[in-house]
Structures are given as structure tokens and as C-alpha cells.
Scaffold this active site. Sequence first.
Site, PDB file in Angstrom:
ATOM      1  N   SER A  47      20.831 -35.655  53.098  1.00 15.60           N
ATOM      2  CA  SER A  47      20.196 -34.512  52.447  1.00 15.60           C
ATOM      3  C   SER A  47      20.525 -33.211  53.164  1.00 15.60           C
ATOM      4  O   SER A  47      21.684 -32.858  53.301  1.00 15.60           O
ATOM      5  CB  SER A  47      18.688 -34.762  52.362  1.00 15.60           C
ATOM      6  OG  SER A  47      18.067 -33.864  51.474  1.00 15.60           O
ATOM      7  N   ASP A 197      19.507 -38.028  46.305  1.00 10.97           N
ATOM      8  CA  ASP A 197      19.338 -37.856  47.741  1.00 10.97           C
ATOM      9  C   ASP A 197      19.293 -39.189  48.492  1.00 10.97           C
ATOM     10  O   ASP A 197      18.527 -40.086  48.147  1.00 10.97           O
ATOM     11  CB  ASP A 197      18.015 -37.107  47.955  1.00 10.97           C
ATOM     12  CG  ASP A 197      17.844 -36.577  49.357  1.00 10.97           C
ATOM     13  OD1 ASP A 197      18.292 -37.235  50.304  1.00 10.97           O
ATOM     14  OD2 ASP A 197      17.246 -35.499  49.502  1.00 10.97           O
TER      15      ASP A 197
END
Length: 354
Positions: A47, A197
Site C-alpha cells: 500500500s 490493496d
Amino acid sequence: MERHEFKILSIDGGGIRGIIPCIILTEIQKRLRRDISNTFDVIGGTSTGGIIALGLATRMPGNRNRNAFRPNDMLKLYKEHGKDIFGNRPLKSLKDGFLSLHPKLSAVLDKPYDVKGLEKILQDKFGNAMLNETLTNIVITSYDIKKGEAFYFSSRRADNPNENFYLRDVARATSAAPTFFPPKEIKREKDNLVLVDGGVFANNPSVLAYTEAKELWYKQVKKAFSTTEEDGTEKPTPNDFDLPFFMLSIGTGQYKKQIDTNSLKKSKDWIEPLLKQIFMESVSENTHYTMKHLLPDYPDGTPRYYRLNVDLPFNIDMDNITDENINHLERLANKYIAKERTQKLLDEICNYLR
């Protein structure tokens, strides 16, 4: 074989809290007087940590032997563009105004942010740079919701055209946090990837970075350990406990919420904070525990693994981009670095990294 021959950096996810590892890495680079990409053999990220990792490994246009971005440049990205990334969420104000009266409307009103701001920033920063062009090895996490399995972007595999991607797409995929940004679809020759993510399964990517390092290191030394001794016997291949690895893992801040157990039967208010702690904090903590066993100290006490993370006084949402919060994160990180214990740790870490 040197003890810390192969150096690994791992950076957690955490949205705007990526400010914290940027400040820590700025301090480390200042002490080393050397770019991060010239220090670590592998950089892993999830991320926001994935975006930082990509930035630190990107070549400068016109001078491909230098970094395009240093940790301080990545810090500026968060400070100057945080509001462009997390600045436009449809109906967010409506949700904030009426959720307390109509909590069941949450699923309807909690729409993802407009991704155009993020994609423009990634286009500006990474341009047409490709995964096979990075200055050092990187491994970035994501999750393919179409196939229901983890997907890893690896520069080691990027010589295969089907595994080579634009860095801007890698950054977009690893940061596509569910409910915050829509998934990233990447078309390939034989199939399409629909990615979110990597923090949904590995907010702390240390184990994945360690695994990638093993693949690279064994490949690098395979010939050396396939030769024979003078007496004709085959040289033994080193086991995991002999691997000459050094890992630095950096978090984006940790907050351990205490829940009043007396309220468990009276209210459901504890569920959301507990789930957040499980996904963001407990999973990362479990990975930290695992890494301490995968890379234990040498018999004489010389470390092979360090974890740096800032204690947060309260929970800080990953999309809190107010000036007050950004300044608060900076102060927390600088205060952490200034502590005597952290100074000692940084001295030790930089000594092993030199």
C-alpha cells in the site's frame, strides 16, 4: 561469506501515515550518506509502503544511475498531495452528517474516493517507468479479487513480459484499499488482473520481502554452492539459519485500543475498532513475531532483524489529511527519532548497513 551480505527493507501500509517511514528513512539516508536503493538488495512494500518502495527504487530520467526520489521527496508527496489523493469522496459530508441517525446507511454513503487525483500523481511521478527498470529489487503486494488470491509484483520476474508492469499501475494496485479506492484492473496478454490493496492480507510485508530475498540470494550463489570440496564431496548449501541476511522493517505507527469488556453485551460499538485493530495492528504484530524467529540473532548476539515503529497516542485514520494531522504525524516521527533508545538503534542499524 559476510554476515549481513544481503540487506532487506520492508515498509508497512497505512495511508497518510506513510509520513512516518519517510521521516525515519530520511534520517537513515542522512547518516549513511548513500541512497536507499544503493543500500538495500530488496525493498518490499504494501500500500503506502509500496508507493514509497517504488519511489525509492525509481531511476531518474536522464540519469538512470541515480534515484528519482529520496525519502524526503516521498515525504513531500504526502504533505503536498495528500489532499489530492484523499480529497474527493462522494457523499462523504452527507454520511458524516447523518450516519449517527441512520447507521444502516453506511454501506450506501461510504463510497470510494475519486481516484483521478491519485492516478494523476502516480502518472506524474512514475511516468512510463517499468518494473524491470528499478535500481534495486522490489516486491510489492496486492490481491487479485477476480481469482481470489494474492498477487506479487516482483522485479525478479519482470524479465517476463507478462510479469512486467508500469510502476504507476503497480502503485495504483497496491494502494487500492477497499472502501477507499476502487480496484485496479490491469490487462495482460492471457488474462486480466483485478487488484486491491495488499494490506488485506499483508499490511506488514516483511515475510514476503524475506521470501523474495531468499529466491534472489539462492539464485545468486547457486553456482558457488554447487561446486565440490577438495576431497570431491559436494559443498553443503547453507540452511535458513545461516543466511547472511539483515532486515529493517518499518511500520506506519501502532495504536493498541483497549476495549471495555463490560460493554460487550450492551453495545456493538466495540466491533469496528476491534476489526480495525485486527487488520492493521494485530496482523502486523504477528508478522513481526514471525520475523524474529525467521531471522534470529547470530549465536554471539549480533542482530539480523530490526523493527522500527512509532507508538500512536490515539488511532489515526489512513485518510486523515488535515494539516493538523500531517503536522502531528511529523512531530511523532521526529520525537521518536530523538529518543535516546531510538538513537542507539539507528546507530546500530546504520553500522550494519554500511
